[in-house]
Write a protein that holds these residues in place. Structure first.
Motif, PDB file in Angstrom:
ATOM      1  N   GLY A  89      -4.880 -10.491  47.602  1.00  0.00           N
ATOM      2  CA  GLY A  89      -4.196 -11.772  47.739  1.00  0.00           C
ATOM      3  C   GLY A  89      -2.964 -11.804  46.860  1.00  0.00           C
ATOM      4  O   GLY A  89      -2.888 -11.098  45.844  1.00  0.00           O
ATOM      5  N   VAL A  90      -1.976 -12.623  47.266  1.00  0.00           N
ATOM      6  CA  VAL A  90      -0.753 -12.768  46.478  1.00  0.00           C
ATOM      7  C   VAL A  90      -0.326 -14.221  46.448  1.00  0.00           C
ATOM      8  O   VAL A  90      -0.621 -15.010  47.358  1.00  0.00           O
ATOM      9  N   LEU A  91       0.408 -14.565  45.394  1.00  0.00           N
ATOM     10  CA  LEU A  91       0.967 -15.904  45.234  1.00  0.00           C
ATOM     11  C   LEU A  91       2.275 -15.800  44.449  1.00  0.00           C
ATOM     12  O   LEU A  91       2.261 -15.668  43.225  1.00  0.00           O
ATOM     13  N   PRO A  92       3.424 -15.841  45.124  1.00  0.00           N
ATOM     14  CA  PRO A  92       4.706 -15.807  44.418  1.00  0.00           C
ATOM     15  C   PRO A  92       5.086 -17.198  43.914  1.00  0.00           C
ATOM     16  O   PRO A  92       5.008 -18.185  44.660  1.00  0.00           O
ATOM     17  N   LEU A  93       5.497 -17.289  42.654  1.00  0.00           N
ATOM     18  CA  LEU A  93       5.851 -18.568  42.044  1.00  0.00           C
ATOM     19  C   LEU A  93       7.170 -18.438  41.279  1.00  0.00           C
ATOM     20  O   LEU A  93       7.503 -17.361  40.784  1.00  0.00           O
ATOM     21  N   ALA A  94       7.897 -19.539  41.202  1.00  0.00           N
ATOM     22  CA  ALA A  94       9.090 -19.600  40.354  1.00  0.00           C
ATOM     23  C   ALA A  94       9.170 -20.988  39.744  1.00  0.00           C
ATOM     24  O   ALA A  94       8.744 -21.979  40.348  1.00  0.00           O
ATOM     25  N   ARG A  95       9.722 -21.036  38.545  1.00  0.00           N
ATOM     26  CA  ARG A  95       9.815 -22.308  37.815  1.00  0.00           C
ATOM     27  C   ARG A  95      11.260 -22.803  37.838  1.00  0.00           C
ATOM     28  O   ARG A  95      12.180 -22.071  37.474  1.00  0.00           O
ATOM     29  N   VAL A  96      11.433 -24.033  38.285  1.00  0.00           N
ATOM     30  CA  VAL A  96      12.750 -24.656  38.353  1.00  0.00           C
ATOM     31  C   VAL A  96      12.751 -25.849  37.396  1.00  0.00           C
ATOM     32  O   VAL A  96      11.959 -26.778  37.548  1.00  0.00           O
ATOM     33  N   LYS A  97      13.656 -25.800  36.411  1.00  0.00           N
ATOM     34  CA  LYS A  97      13.737 -26.866  35.417  1.00  0.00           C
ATOM     35  C   LYS A  97      15.133 -27.456  35.449  1.00  0.00           C
ATOM     36  O   LYS A  97      16.125 -26.770  35.228  1.00  0.00           O
ATOM     37  N   SER A  98      15.220 -28.757  35.748  1.00  0.00           N
ATOM     38  CA  SER A  98      16.506 -29.420  35.940  1.00  0.00           C
ATOM     39  C   SER A  98      16.484 -30.805  35.336  1.00  0.00           C
ATOM     40  O   SER A  98      15.511 -31.548  35.490  1.00  0.00           O
ATOM     41  N   LEU A  99      17.583 -31.157  34.656  1.00  0.00           N
ATOM     42  CA  LEU A  99      17.705 -32.521  34.133  1.00  0.00           C
ATOM     43  C   LEU A  99      17.792 -33.534  35.266  1.00  0.00           C
ATOM     44  O   LEU A  99      17.330 -34.668  35.143  1.00  0.00           O
ATOM     45  N   LEU A 100      18.379 -33.117  36.391  1.00  0.00           N
ATOM     46  CA  LEU A 100      18.559 -34.033  37.516  1.00  0.00           C
ATOM     47  C   LEU A 100      17.310 -34.173  38.374  1.00  0.00           C
ATOM     48  O   LEU A 100      16.969 -35.274  38.820  1.00  0.00           O
ATOM     49  N   PHE A 101      16.615 -33.038  38.614  1.00  0.00           N
ATOM     50  CA  PHE A 101      15.562 -33.039  39.618  1.00  0.00           C
ATOM     51  C   PHE A 101      14.178 -32.696  39.078  1.00  0.00           C
ATOM     52  O   PHE A 101      13.236 -32.525  39.844  1.00  0.00           O
ATOM     53  N   GLY A 112       3.197 -20.088  49.116  1.00  0.00           N
ATOM     54  CA  GLY A 112       1.813 -20.409  48.848  1.00  0.00           C
ATOM     55  C   GLY A 112       0.911 -19.199  48.784  1.00  0.00           C
ATOM     56  O   GLY A 112       1.342 -18.050  48.687  1.00  0.00           O
ATOM     57  N   ILE A 113      -0.399 -19.471  48.860  1.00  0.00           N
ATOM     58  CA  ILE A 113      -1.429 -18.453  48.692  1.00  0.00           C
ATOM     59  C   ILE A 113      -1.706 -17.764  50.015  1.00  0.00           C
ATOM     60  O   ILE A 113      -1.900 -18.417  51.041  1.00  0.00           O
TER      61      ILE A 113
END
Length: 350
Positions: free
Chosen positions: A67-79, A93-94
């Motif tokens: 199984g695989v699950l690709p993730l990325a973190r997005v950090k924004s003052l606006l959103f 997703g998974i």
């Protein structure tokens, strides 16, 4: 990360390393539920093009990826601050061979979201995984088999839409495959500017091509040698996925969009591809109607959210009334200014 067990065997969740990339991609290619957006190359694309940290998790049992699950973190003052599978991608997703592997990946992602203090964790599934989570009932996708014969595909297009394709043919339009974004980017950038939305950087498209090679292709429609419309498509297994596209103002007059997607389908048929993925659209929009006019039926997408510090599902899309004034202002910006500012805005949207 904590192991999960199933039928006496242990599932271990691991983080993708360069050495594991071939095994990851082999699994994605073989797994029926996996998509182009589960490919390992997206980790490099997202880091290089946008600077977002990624966490690509895989579940392993007895030395085999299950199984695989690709993730990325997005950090924004606006959103806000989010952990997404996967930003800038319509699917994610998974995907896993069994419930034990899926559960292990899910638990690892939820623990990471809690540790990072994100506002929410988002899965972009084609089928529901957490039906009890809040969802965004906005997006659908359009997928349809490509017939083995070119003429059969033409005949499968509803009559009114088929007339538009023939209009483009009679207008003298032709299509050509490009090796880079030189002709694509000005057409695409002008199109999104007229829509009032920020543009991706030219560098992003160069990175996509560099990472995915021949599985990332530009098709440009011309009339008398001048670009009318252009599309960047992804190829995955036996699927064709037009993903980014646009047209000049002339495109509507000469059925440039209709001709372009027909040419993509025709070329895909001749190359042996068997499924045309028309991609994501928002309900009630022009692109939604356009794709239905081709005889495609909408399939709901299940964008599921686990809220952590956030108290509501985010609504960062052009249909949100609070963005209408900003869209009108963006449309009035000179194109060079919009092209310069746009990449800094869009990197925070995901």
């Amino acid at each position: 990360m904590a192991p999960d067990t199933l039928q006496g065997t242990t599932v271990q969740v691991c983080t993708l390393t360069p050495e594991a990339i071939p095994r990851w991609d082999a699994y994605v290619t073989a797994c029926p539920e996996a998509t182009f957006f589960h490919r390992a190359g997206w980790a490099e694309v997202i880091r290089r093009a946008f600077g977002h940290p990624t966490l690509f998790l895989f579940a392993e049992r007895e030395g085999q990826i299950v199984g695989v699950l690709p993730l990325a973190r997005v950090k924004s003052l606006l959103f806000g601050h989010s952990l997404i599978s996967l930003p800038f991608c319509v699917y994610g997703g998974i995907v896993a061979d069994d419930p034990g592997a899926a559960r292990a990946l899910d638990e690892a992602a939820r623990a990471e979201a809690a540790d990072q203090g994100v506002d929410h964790l988002e899965y972009r599934h084609r089928r529901p995984y957490h039906p009890d989570w809040p969802t965004k009932d906005l997006y659908v996708t359009f997928r349809k088999p490509i017939e083995p014969e070119v003429e059969a595909n033409m005949n499968a297009i509803p009559r009114k839409q088929r007339r538009m394709v023939r209009k483009g043919i009679k207008a003298g339009l032709t299509s050509e495959v490009d090796t880079d974004e030189t002709r694509f980017f000005p057409v695409y950038a002008g199109n999104v500017h007229r829509m009032g939305t920020p543009v991706f950087s030219r560098r992003y498209f160069r990175i996509l091509k560099a990472v995915f090679g021949d599985d990332c292709e530009y098709l440009t429609v011309t009339r008398d040698g001048q670009p009318v419309a252009s599309v960047l498509s992804f190829y995955f297994r036996d699927e064709v996925l037009p993903y980014y596209g646009g047209g000049t103002p002339l495109a509507r007059e000469v059925a440039g969009y209709d001709f372009m997607y027909w040419e993509l389908m025709r070329r895909g048929c001749e190359a042996g591809y068997r499924l045309f993925d028309f991609g994501r659209s928002k309900r009630g929009t022009g692109s939604f109607s356009f794709k239905k006019n081709w005889g495609f039926e909408p399939e709901p997408l299940h964008y599921e959210f686990e809220l952590h510090r956030g108290d509501a599902v985010p609504d960062n899309n052009p249909l949100n009334p609070k963005y209408q004034r900003l869209i009108r202002w963006w449309q009035r910006l000179p194109l060079p200014v919009a092209n310069a500012i746009g990449p800094y805005v869009v990197r925070n949207l995901g």
